[in-house]
Write a protein that holds these residues in place. Structure first.
Motif, PDB file in Angstrom:
ATOM      1  N   GLU A   7       4.844  -4.521   2.359  1.00  0.00           N
ATOM      2  CA  GLU A   7       5.581  -3.425   1.605  1.00  0.00           C
ATOM      3  C   GLU A   7       4.898  -2.193   1.159  1.00  0.00           C
ATOM      4  OE1 GLU A   7       8.327  -6.576  -1.183  1.00  0.00           O
ATOM      5  OE2 GLU A   7       7.085  -4.992  -2.152  1.00  0.00           O
ATOM      6  N   GLU A   8       5.546  -1.099   1.619  1.00  0.00           N
ATOM      7  CA  GLU A   8       4.863   0.291   1.357  1.00  0.00           C
ATOM      8  C   GLU A   8       5.778   1.086   0.688  1.00  0.00           C
ATOM      9  OE1 GLU A   8       3.689   1.455   5.449  1.00  0.00           O
ATOM     10  OE2 GLU A   8       5.573   2.920   5.331  1.00  0.00           O
ATOM     11  N   GLU A   9       5.257   2.160  -0.112  1.00  0.00           N
ATOM     12  CA  GLU A   9       6.038   2.986  -0.569  1.00  0.00           C
ATOM     13  C   GLU A   9       5.458   4.294  -0.476  1.00  0.00           C
ATOM     14  OE1 GLU A   9       6.894  -0.710  -2.220  1.00  0.00           O
ATOM     15  OE2 GLU A   9       4.783   0.339  -2.501  1.00  0.00           O
ATOM     16  N   PRO A  10       6.492   5.381  -0.219  1.00  0.00           N
ATOM     17  CA  PRO A  10       6.112   6.780   0.226  1.00  0.00           C
ATOM     18  C   PRO A  10       5.194   7.370  -0.932  1.00  0.00           C
ATOM     19  CG  PRO A  10       8.300   6.094   0.966  1.00  0.00           C
ATOM     20  CD  PRO A  10       7.763   5.040  -0.049  1.00  0.00           C
ATOM     21  N   ASP A  11       4.506   8.283  -0.455  1.00  0.00           N
ATOM     22  CA  ASP A  11       3.644   9.211  -1.253  1.00  0.00           C
ATOM     23  C   ASP A  11       2.759   8.428  -2.302  1.00  0.00           C
ATOM     24  OD1 ASP A  11       4.905  11.062   0.064  1.00  0.00           O
ATOM     25  OD2 ASP A  11       6.492  11.047  -1.080  1.00  0.00           O
ATOM     26  N   HIS A  12       2.785   7.323  -2.487  1.00  0.00           N
ATOM     27  CA  HIS A  12       1.816   6.671  -3.621  1.00  0.00           C
ATOM     28  C   HIS A  12       0.464   6.699  -3.097  1.00  0.00           C
ATOM     29  CE1 HIS A  12       4.814   5.501  -6.878  1.00  0.00           C
ATOM     30  NE2 HIS A  12       5.556   5.194  -5.680  1.00  0.00           N
ATOM     31  N   GLN A  13      -0.504   6.873  -4.297  1.00  0.00           N
ATOM     32  CA  GLN A  13      -1.694   6.731  -3.871  1.00  0.00           C
ATOM     33  C   GLN A  13      -2.593   5.661  -4.521  1.00  0.00           C
ATOM     34  OE1 GLN A  13      -3.295  10.826  -5.089  1.00  0.00           O
ATOM     35  NE2 GLN A  13      -1.681  11.984  -4.026  1.00  0.00           N
ATOM     36  N   HIS A  14      -3.789   6.003  -4.391  1.00  0.00           N
ATOM     37  CA  HIS A  14      -4.890   4.804  -4.621  1.00  0.00           C
ATOM     38  C   HIS A  14      -5.237   4.864  -6.190  1.00  0.00           C
ATOM     39  CE1 HIS A  14      -7.536   1.572  -3.060  1.00  0.00           C
ATOM     40  NE2 HIS A  14      -8.357   1.844  -4.098  1.00  0.00           N
ATOM     41  N   GLU A  15      -4.150   4.429  -6.871  1.00  0.00           N
ATOM     42  CA  GLU A  15      -4.177   4.326  -8.524  1.00  0.00           C
ATOM     43  C   GLU A  15      -3.297   3.618  -9.261  1.00  0.00           C
ATOM     44  OE1 GLU A  15      -1.214   5.880 -10.245  1.00  0.00           O
ATOM     45  OE2 GLU A  15       0.017   5.658  -8.702  1.00  0.00           O
ATOM     46  N   TRP A  16      -3.689   3.539 -10.531  1.00  0.00           N
ATOM     47  CA  TRP A  16      -3.332   2.376 -11.445  1.00  0.00           C
ATOM     48  C   TRP A  16      -1.789   2.628 -11.673  1.00  0.00           C
ATOM     49  CZ3 TRP A  16      -5.196  -2.132 -12.402  1.00  0.00           C
ATOM     50  CH2 TRP A  16      -6.534  -2.321 -12.369  1.00  0.00           C
ATOM     51  N   GLY A  17      -1.055   3.549 -11.428  1.00  0.00           N
ATOM     52  CA  GLY A  17       0.509   3.554 -11.619  1.00  0.00           C
ATOM     53  C   GLY A  17       1.070   2.908 -10.641  1.00  0.00           C
ATOM     54  N   TYR A  18       0.411   2.966  -9.530  1.00  0.00           N
ATOM     55  CA  TYR A  18       1.323   2.262  -8.321  1.00  0.00           C
ATOM     56  C   TYR A  18       0.971   1.036  -8.534  1.00  0.00           C
ATOM     57  CZ  TYR A  18       2.141   0.339  -3.657  1.00  0.00           C
ATOM     58  OH  TYR A  18       2.344  -0.334  -2.544  1.00  0.00           O
ATOM     59  N   TRP A  19      -0.442   0.347  -8.889  1.00  0.00           N
ATOM     60  CA  TRP A  19      -0.477  -1.123  -8.951  1.00  0.00           C
ATOM     61  C   TRP A  19       0.335  -1.713 -10.136  1.00  0.00           C
ATOM     62  CZ3 TRP A  19      -5.970   0.903  -8.568  1.00  0.00           C
ATOM     63  CH2 TRP A  19      -6.213   1.466  -7.228  1.00  0.00           C
ATOM     64  N   CYS A  45       0.858  -1.355   0.145  1.00  0.00           N
ATOM     65  CA  CYS A  45      -0.204  -0.124  -0.045  1.00  0.00           C
ATOM     66  C   CYS A  45       0.839   1.239   0.065  1.00  0.00           C
ATOM     67  CB  CYS A  45      -0.786   0.093   1.286  1.00  0.00           C
ATOM     68  SG  CYS A  45      -2.297   1.242   1.015  1.00  0.00           S
ATOM     69  N   GLY A  46       0.565   2.213  -0.885  1.00  0.00           N
ATOM     70  CA  GLY A  46       0.974   3.561  -0.792  1.00  0.00           C
ATOM     71  C   GLY A  46       0.789   4.269   0.439  1.00  0.00           C
ATOM     72  N   THR A  47       1.616   5.101   1.229  1.00  0.00           N
ATOM     73  CA  THR A  47       1.573   5.701   2.366  1.00  0.00           C
ATOM     74  C   THR A  47       0.532   7.000   2.234  1.00  0.00           C
ATOM     75  OG1 THR A  47       3.301   7.158   1.938  1.00  0.00           O
ATOM     76  CG2 THR A  47       3.710   5.262   3.169  1.00  0.00           C
ATOM     77  N   ALA A  48       0.038   7.329   0.911  1.00  0.00           N
ATOM     78  CA  ALA A  48      -0.644   8.573   0.431  1.00  0.00           C
ATOM     79  C   ALA A  48      -2.112   7.841   0.365  1.00  0.00           C
ATOM     80  CB  ALA A  48      -0.248   9.493  -0.228  1.00  0.00           C
ATOM     81  N   ASP A  49      -2.178   6.682   0.335  1.00  0.00           N
ATOM     82  CA  ASP A  49      -3.418   6.035  -0.206  1.00  0.00           C
ATOM     83  C   ASP A  49      -4.573   6.296   1.100  1.00  0.00           C
ATOM     84  OD1 ASP A  49      -5.505   3.875  -0.467  1.00  0.00           O
ATOM     85  OD2 ASP A  49      -4.050   3.076  -2.016  1.00  0.00           O
TER      86      ASP A  49
END
Length: 250
Positions: free
Chosen positions: A222-234, A195-199
């Motif tokens: 695993e988490e990634e800083p600043d990533h949101q709820h969006e397809w680029g992250y997934w 999950c991203g930390t900005a999700d």
């Protein structure tokens, strides 16, 4: 790779249901492919993983079938006031796809993953039926349904889950399902959560992660800083999850 878009009649749902399947087009006689059930999110359908990510490309060198069902906005549940999507996806669907495609029925060849609502569905399948799945992955999962009423309008939340007021143990509560899985003494599938930390579901993910630690459940997080709820992250995490499945099940 072959991409198959099909519809079939579901006796459980009482209606025709769509399904998308990706698989090698050079399957040999007698070959049984490992299968990954890829589950969609609340606003998506069975085609969205294919349209929004590089999943077909990522599968090019993997001997695996990917099965993507459509469950609409059901949260992979037997709805309190609606259709029985949990029975459909957990019982009817696997039988149908194994009768139609060269898919292995062995636990060690069966995996499930999903995003958001589908991340919840993936963990729900794996923890409710640990004897059927070797691994499960959640991308930014909507893992705490009790924290989700704000996602719905009108009576939709109650139509799916019923009245949860005062219910400590609910059939769709993933925390309760995880606790029961541990109490059963069954061998649990390997679990992966990211999950991203900005999700907006980040705190829900941390709650579930901490609860699994309390239960003694092994889970790769695993988490990634600043990533949101969006397809680029997934899409970025997709090859990592496919590699992780290969690693933990070899």
């Amino acid at each position: 790779m072959a991409v198959i878009h099909m519809t079939f009649f579901s006796s459980v749902l009482g209606m025709t249901s769509p399904l998308t399947v990706i698989m090698p087009q050079d399957v040999q006689p007698g070959e049984k492919l490992p299968v990954l059930y890829m589950l969609h999110g609340l606003s998506d359908d069975d085609t969205t993983w294919l349209r929004q990510t590089t999943i077909e490309y990522q599968l090019a060198n993997r001997r695996m079938a990917v099965v993507m069902p459509n469950v609409h906005r059901s949260f992979y549940s037997d709805m309190a006031y609606g259709r029985k999507y949990w029975t459909y996806v957990s019982e009817e669907l696997p039988k149908i796809v194994k009768s139609m495609f060269p898919i292995s029925d062995r636990r060690e060849d069966t995996f499930v993953a999903g995003l958001s609502m589908g991340g919840y569905g993936a963990f729900k399948l794996a923890l409710a039926h640990p004897d059927r799945y070797a691994a499960a992955a959640s991308f930014s999962g909507a893992l705490d349904i009790r924290a989700l009423p704000h996602l719905f309008e009108g009576n939709e939340f109650t139509e799916i889950f019923g009245d949860m007021e005062g219910t400590k143990e609910h059939k769709d509560d993933l925390f309760h399902i995880a606790e029961r899985a541990v109490q059963s003494g069954a061998k649990l599938p390997a679990l992966y959560q990211c999950c991203g930390t900005a999700d907006f579901l980040y705190e829900d993910n941390i709650r579930f992660l901490n609860y699994t630690k309390e239960l003694g459940v092994e889970l790769t997080y695993e988490e990634e800083p600043d990533h949101q709820h969006e397809w680029g992250y997934w899409n970025m995490k997709l090859p990592r999850v496919l590699d992780w499945i290969a690693e933990v099940t070899k």
